[in-house]
Design a protein around this motif. Structure first.
Motif, PDB file in Angstrom:
ATOM      1  N   GLN A  79       0.508  -7.400  -8.091  1.00 41.56           N
ATOM      2  CA  GLN A  79       1.171  -6.856  -6.907  1.00 41.56           C
ATOM      3  C   GLN A  79       0.477  -5.569  -6.454  1.00 41.56           C
ATOM      4  N   LEU A  80       0.114  -4.705  -7.408  1.00 44.00           N
ATOM      5  CA  LEU A  80      -0.597  -3.479  -7.072  1.00 44.00           C
ATOM      6  C   LEU A  80      -1.994  -3.793  -6.544  1.00 44.00           C
ATOM      7  N   ARG A  81      -2.663  -4.735  -7.168  1.00 44.06           N
ATOM      8  CA  ARG A  81      -4.009  -5.122  -6.730  1.00 44.06           C
ATOM      9  C   ARG A  81      -3.976  -5.680  -5.304  1.00 44.06           C
ATOM     10  N   ASP A  82      -2.962  -6.522  -5.003  1.00 40.71           N
ATOM     11  CA  ASP A  82      -2.823  -7.051  -3.640  1.00 40.71           C
ATOM     12  C   ASP A  82      -2.531  -5.928  -2.644  1.00 40.71           C
ATOM     13  N   ARG A  83      -1.761  -4.971  -3.057  1.00 40.46           N
ATOM     14  CA  ARG A  83      -1.427  -3.840  -2.181  1.00 40.46           C
ATOM     15  C   ARG A  83      -2.680  -3.024  -1.851  1.00 40.46           C
ATOM     16  N   CYS A  84      -3.577  -2.942  -2.814  1.00 42.09           N
ATOM     17  CA  CYS A  84      -4.769  -2.118  -2.632  1.00 42.09           C
ATOM     18  C   CYS A  84      -5.977  -2.891  -2.084  1.00 42.09           C
ATOM     19  N   SER A  85      -5.914  -4.199  -2.031  1.00 43.97           N
ATOM     20  CA  SER A  85      -7.093  -4.975  -1.643  1.00 43.97           C
ATOM     21  C   SER A  85      -7.415  -4.883  -0.160  1.00 43.97           C
ATOM     22  N   PHE A  86      -6.452  -4.554   0.689  1.00 42.58           N
ATOM     23  CA  PHE A  86      -6.688  -4.557   2.128  1.00 42.58           C
ATOM     24  C   PHE A  86      -6.999  -3.169   2.669  1.00 42.58           C
ATOM     25  N   THR A  87      -6.852  -2.166   1.855  1.00 39.38           N
ATOM     26  CA  THR A  87      -7.105  -0.812   2.358  1.00 39.38           C
ATOM     27  C   THR A  87      -8.107  -0.109   1.470  1.00 39.38           C
ATOM     28  N   SER A  88      -8.885   0.736   2.078  1.00 39.42           N
ATOM     29  CA  SER A  88      -9.809   1.545   1.282  1.00 39.42           C
ATOM     30  C   SER A  88      -9.247   2.961   1.080  1.00 39.42           C
ATOM     31  N   HIS A  89      -8.230   3.310   1.824  1.00 36.24           N
ATOM     32  CA  HIS A  89      -7.594   4.624   1.710  1.00 36.24           C
ATOM     33  C   HIS A  89      -6.087   4.434   1.704  1.00 36.24           C
TER      34      HIS A  89
END
Length: 173
Positions: A79-89
């Motif tokens: 869930q955290l990885r999916d949350r972070c996969s679309f944004t670089s910041h």
């Protein structure tokens, strides 16, 4: 999926240890008659005969709970990885101390770590219970068995000649 809390496992262990089977006394065996072997068959106590199976079942249940917690940790981290996969910041930026700057991302990460710690604890507990079960199996198998009764025949080698063995059967009536 069934979750096993520490309280439920302690209750199951208490019930297994206080069952009527655990209160049985071992069988008293009379001394051998003249001509009999001095090795006497001694039955293992009831808590060993039945406890080894209860511990084995408990080890399976505890390890299944460890698997459940491990999968929960993996799902939370995904869930955290999916949350972070679309944004670089933004929600996935970390500070100098390695913590996420976004409180929601940090709480997801901490939940993943917590589930991992619980899985590790369950796994250690399951292995300890499995070790106890194995010890009971070995203890019961290492006890003297004594002479076997109710065997109507006994195979034996009659003679050995030129690399051949003649086998026979001795019947006892």
């Amino acid at each position: 999926m069934i979750t096993f809390t520490r309280t439920r496992i302690a209750l199951l262990a208490l019930l297994a240890g206080s069952s009527p089977l655990a209160a049985q006394l071992p069988t008293v065996i009379p001394p051998p008659s003249p001509g009999q072997s001095s090795v006497r068959a001694v039955r293992a106590p009831a808590f060993v005969r039945y406890g080894k199976w209860a511990l084995l079942g408990g080890a399976v249940a505890i390890n299944l709970q460890a698997l459940h917690e491990h999968n929960l940790a993996n799902d939370t981290f995904a869930q955290l990885r999916d949350r972070c996969s679309f944004t670089s910041h933004g929600p996935c930026d970390t500070g100098a101390d390695g913590r996420y700057l976004d409180p929601e991302s940090e709480s997801i990460y901490q939940a993943s770590l917590s589930a991992d710690r619980r899985a590790r604890s369950w796994l250690f507990a399951g292995e300890a219970v499995l070790l106890g079960s194995a010890a009971m199996f070995v203890w019961e198998l290492s006890r003297p068995k004594g002479p076997t009764k109710n065997v109507p025949f006994e195979p034996h080698v009659q003679r050995t000649a030129s690399g051949r063995a003649n086998l026979g059967i001795r019947l006892a009536f």
